[in-house]
Design a protein around this motif. Structure first.
Motif, PDB file in Angstrom:
ATOM      1  N   GLY A 110      53.507  51.802-116.858  1.00 22.17           N
ATOM      2  CA  GLY A 110      51.928  51.344-116.845  1.00 22.17           C
ATOM      3  C   GLY A 110      50.790  52.135-116.734  1.00 22.17           C
ATOM      4  N   PRO A 111      49.444  51.759-116.539  1.00 22.54           N
ATOM      5  CA  PRO A 111      48.417  52.717-116.441  1.00 22.54           C
ATOM      6  C   PRO A 111      48.366  53.103-114.790  1.00 22.54           C
ATOM      7  CG  PRO A 111      47.528  50.503-116.797  1.00 22.54           C
ATOM      8  CD  PRO A 111      49.365  50.278-116.811  1.00 22.54           C
ATOM      9  N   MET A 112      47.898  54.324-114.721  1.00 22.64           N
ATOM     10  CA  MET A 112      47.584  54.703-113.403  1.00 22.64           C
ATOM     11  C   MET A 112      46.209  55.487-113.643  1.00 22.64           C
ATOM     12  SD  MET A 112      50.370  54.616-111.612  1.00 22.64           S
ATOM     13  CE  MET A 112      51.868  53.913-112.827  1.00 22.64           C
ATOM     14  N   PHE A 113      45.540  55.543-112.495  1.00 23.57           N
ATOM     15  CA  PHE A 113      44.025  55.977-112.415  1.00 23.57           C
ATOM     16  C   PHE A 113      43.681  57.094-111.300  1.00 23.57           C
ATOM     17  CE2 PHE A 113      44.888  51.475-113.604  1.00 23.57           C
ATOM     18  CZ  PHE A 113      44.027  51.285-114.670  1.00 23.57           C
ATOM     19  N   ARG A 114      42.950  58.376-112.032  1.00 22.66           N
ATOM     20  CA  ARG A 114      42.701  59.267-111.191  1.00 22.66           C
ATOM     21  C   ARG A 114      41.322  59.658-111.582  1.00 22.66           C
ATOM     22  NH1 ARG A 114      48.340  62.630-110.276  1.00 22.66           N
ATOM     23  NH2 ARG A 114      49.629  60.804-110.029  1.00 22.66           N
ATOM     24  N   TYR A 115      40.553  60.052-110.791  1.00 24.11           N
ATOM     25  CA  TYR A 115      39.053  60.412-111.071  1.00 24.11           C
ATOM     26  C   TYR A 115      39.099  61.778-111.474  1.00 24.11           C
ATOM     27  CZ  TYR A 115      33.964  60.208-111.648  1.00 24.11           C
ATOM     28  OH  TYR A 115      32.805  60.253-112.164  1.00 24.11           O
ATOM     29  N   GLU A 116      39.739  62.513-112.329  1.00 26.16           N
ATOM     30  CA  GLU A 116      40.068  63.830-112.564  1.00 26.16           C
ATOM     31  C   GLU A 116      39.065  64.312-113.762  1.00 26.16           C
ATOM     32  OE1 GLU A 116      43.906  65.906-112.173  1.00 26.16           O
ATOM     33  OE2 GLU A 116      44.610  63.789-112.861  1.00 26.16           O
ATOM     34  N   ARG A 117      38.646  65.713-113.838  1.00 31.10           N
ATOM     35  CA  ARG A 117      37.813  66.067-114.885  1.00 31.10           C
ATOM     36  C   ARG A 117      38.665  65.970-116.178  1.00 31.10           C
ATOM     37  NH1 ARG A 117      36.827  70.667-117.045  1.00 31.10           N
ATOM     38  NH2 ARG A 117      38.239  71.627-115.887  1.00 31.10           N
ATOM     39  N   PRO A 118      38.077  64.970-117.142  1.00 33.14           N
ATOM     40  CA  PRO A 118      38.732  64.889-118.323  1.00 33.14           C
ATOM     41  C   PRO A 118      38.897  66.213-119.196  1.00 33.14           C
ATOM     42  CG  PRO A 118      37.336  62.889-117.680  1.00 33.14           C
ATOM     43  CD  PRO A 118      37.176  64.135-116.892  1.00 33.14           C
ATOM     44  N   GLN A 119      39.906  66.443-119.776  1.00 34.26           N
ATOM     45  CA  GLN A 119      40.159  67.305-120.886  1.00 34.26           C
ATOM     46  C   GLN A 119      41.546  66.927-121.605  1.00 34.26           C
ATOM     47  OE1 GLN A 119      41.538  70.517-117.711  1.00 34.26           O
ATOM     48  NE2 GLN A 119      42.578  70.882-119.326  1.00 34.26           N
ATOM     49  N   LYS A 120      41.963  67.690-122.562  1.00 29.56           N
ATOM     50  CA  LYS A 120      42.882  67.323-123.322  1.00 29.56           C
ATOM     51  C   LYS A 120      44.306  67.366-122.478  1.00 29.56           C
ATOM     52  CE  LYS A 120      45.648  69.004-127.351  1.00 29.56           C
ATOM     53  NZ  LYS A 120      46.665  67.781-127.165  1.00 29.56           N
ATOM     54  N   GLY A 121      44.783  66.152-122.472  1.00 32.31           N
ATOM     55  CA  GLY A 121      46.177  65.698-121.909  1.00 32.31           C
ATOM     56  C   GLY A 121      45.698  65.360-120.158  1.00 32.31           C
ATOM     57  N   ILE A 129      55.694  56.364-117.053  1.00 32.09           N
ATOM     58  CA  ILE A 129      56.863  55.732-116.878  1.00 32.09           C
ATOM     59  C   ILE A 129      57.796  56.390-115.745  1.00 32.09           C
ATOM     60  CG2 ILE A 129      59.424  55.408-118.036  1.00 32.09           C
ATOM     61  CD1 ILE A 129      57.893  55.967-120.742  1.00 32.09           C
ATOM     62  N   ASN A 130      57.939  55.218-114.697  1.00 32.27           N
ATOM     63  CA  ASN A 130      58.183  55.706-113.382  1.00 32.27           C
ATOM     64  C   ASN A 130      59.804  55.252-113.200  1.00 32.27           C
ATOM     65  OD1 ASN A 130      56.671  56.250-110.752  1.00 32.27           O
ATOM     66  ND2 ASN A 130      55.388  55.920-112.353  1.00 32.27           N
ATOM     67  N   CYS A 131      60.354  56.114-112.490  1.00 32.51           N
ATOM     68  CA  CYS A 131      62.031  55.941-112.121  1.00 32.51           C
ATOM     69  C   CYS A 131      61.884  56.250-110.681  1.00 32.51           C
ATOM     70  CB  CYS A 131      62.655  57.097-112.780  1.00 32.51           C
ATOM     71  SG  CYS A 131      64.382  57.389-112.354  1.00 32.51           S
ATOM     72  N   GLU A 132      62.466  55.366-110.114  1.00 33.62           N
ATOM     73  CA  GLU A 132      62.842  55.371-108.435  1.00 33.62           C
ATOM     74  C   GLU A 132      64.395  54.971-108.067  1.00 33.62           C
ATOM     75  OE1 GLU A 132      60.376  57.233-107.524  1.00 33.62           O
ATOM     76  OE2 GLU A 132      58.493  56.342-108.328  1.00 33.62           O
ATOM     77  N   ALA A 133      64.787  55.809-107.191  1.00 32.55           N
ATOM     78  CA  ALA A 133      66.288  55.254-106.982  1.00 32.55           C
ATOM     79  C   ALA A 133      66.272  55.634-105.305  1.00 32.55           C
ATOM     80  CB  ALA A 133      67.368  56.152-107.570  1.00 32.55           C
TER      81      ALA A 133
END
Ligand code: HAM
Length: 416
Positions: A110-121, A129-133
């Motif tokens: 799902g979606p995550m949110f970070r107030y970073e400076r937007p650029q390509k990528g 896609i998160n995997c946790e064990a």
């Protein structure tokens, strides 16, 4: 008149046909998770701010500058999740899932949110896609988690990638390392403003600085691997041995640190060739102290997150283009349209995709529509054909046509 409203900077619409590529990635990931015994969690987008402050670390860029934090109507501080690991662990503890005898394996997409400076990528809303064990510190689990990541990338035919790996040690090794690093950082001048601050607050972060000047100054800096205690060194060596035995290509990267404070021991990233400066398509590692930091029991664990927005960029171009086989029904006149509608339903029931025109277009216009929609076959139904109980079946690529009795149409098309 007011202008049209645009999406928020750094947040983008993901539209067809690109959505087909996202669906493919998620479908393959789900299949692989299933093979390795992982189950899905669907978690809220909002959490209490404290969850992230306590887990990711107050001095990290994420918590210090990048979170979407606001007070709700009752004044409680909430944050749009910047990552999912902390909330998976929160959900495990809250729902007492850690009990039982077996390793707990969860994935969440799902979606995550970070107030970073937007650029390509790099976006302000991005997708992971998160995997946790959770449940063991055994290096075999580290190896298995990395196999799983490599497996997903392999099935998606992502080839131009490098797996970078390091060990960040346990808190005891880190005390030793931080002390050595702090001495080194204090003895040198020329660090950027951020790093001068980080020297005091979180010296490990300096290793992650993007400035070339700082990276040059760092060249003779102490390395974590020289500070690993015996147990951590043994754990790391065993992980590398298991990867080597399985033929997984990796590069040891002794300077690799991660942007989140909860990591212990194994840390890794997957860097893709051709993605420019934002080349990390996945990152992860162990977080043996995280559950305890969140008020739970000792619950060692590890995981990773794939950045879907970046993965989709390097997916081979022919992937995720959706269904190839499609039928078009060109019906002329009301009676023919009625027959066509029923026939389409029959075909769809049997798993064949198809479309028809509802607007009484001419045959020529309908044929060009069929072409544009990429139909493999077009069924032409006119009054004359109907009267004879037949339809014309046209193979779009060759232009070949034949008359087929109506009852034979569905079986004929399904046979192909
Ligand atoms: P992370 O390295 O912060 O780790 O993020 C993982 C991946 O998410 C990155 O490698 C990148 O592909 C993608 N990503 C991160 N920020 C952005 C952005 N602003 N725009 C686009 N893509 C981005 C974590 O989040 C950890 N929770 C991973 C983990 C799971 N560790 C253990 N379990």
């Amino acid at each position: 008149m007011a202008g049209t409203i645009k999406a928020i900077r750094g947040m983008k619409d993901i539209l067809p046909p690109e959505t087909g590529r996202w669906q493919l990635i998620e479908q393959v990931a789900r299949e692989v998770f299933d093979l390795y015994g992982y189950q899905e969690m669907r978690l809220p987008l909002l959490e209490r701010t404290e969850l992230f402050a306590r887990s990711i670390g107050a001095d990290t860029d994420i918590v210090a500058k990048e979170m979407y934090t606001f007070a709700d109507r009752h004044g409680e501080s909430l944050t749009l999740r910047p990552e999912a690991t902390a909330q998976v662990v929160r959900a495990v503890l809250e729902n007492r899932l850690e009990r039982g005898f077996w390793v707990k394996k969860y994935y969440t997409i799902g979606p995550m949110f970070r107030y970073e400076r937007p650029q390509k990528g790099r976006y302000r809303q991005f997708h992971q896609i998160n995997c946790e064990a959770l449940g063991t510190d055994a290096p075999e689990l580290d190896a298995e988690v990395i196999f799983l990541l490599v497996d997903i990338l392999g099935r998606l035919k992502i080839e131009q990638v490098r797996l970078l790996i390091n060990s960040l040690g346990c808190p005891e090794c880190q005390v030793d390392f931080k002390a050595r690093l702090s001495l080194f950082l204090a003895a040198k001048e020329g660090w950027c403003d951020d790093c001068r601050r980080r020297r005091d607050t979180n010296p490990l972060r300096v290793l992650d600085c993007k400035s070339q000047r700082c990276q040059e100054l760092l060249r003779p800096a102490p390395m974590m691997r020289d500070c690993l205690c015996e147990a951590c060194a043994g754990h790391y060596a065993r992980v590398l041995e298991l990867l080597g035995r399985a033929g997984v290509a990796f590069e040891e990267q002794p300077r690799l640190v991660r942007g989140l404070d909860y990591y212990t021991r194994t840390a890794f990233e997957v860097a893709a060739v051709g993605l420019g400066s934002q080349d990390a398509v996945a990152g992860g590692g162990r977080y043996n102290g995280l559950a305890r930091d969140l008020g739970g029991p000792d619950l060692p664990g590890l995981g990773f997150a794939i950045g879907e927005d970046r993965l989709v960029e390097i997916l081979p171009p022919d992937c995720g283009q959706g269904r190839q086989e499609k039928i078009f029904l060109a019906a002329l006149g009301t009676a023919a349209r009625e027959v066509a509608l029923a026939l389409l339903q029959e075909l769809r029931q049997q798993g064949l995709a198809g479309e028809m025109d509802f607007d009484d277009r001419s045959l020529k216009a309908q044929m060009s529509l069929a072409d544009r929609l990429g139909a493999t076959y077009t069924v032409i139904l006119g009054d004359q054909e109907l009267a004879q109980g037949q339809a014309t079946l046209r193979h779009m690529a060759t232009g070949e046509q034949e008359q087929v009795p109506l009852p034979d149409l569905a079986p004929r098309l399904l046979k192909r």
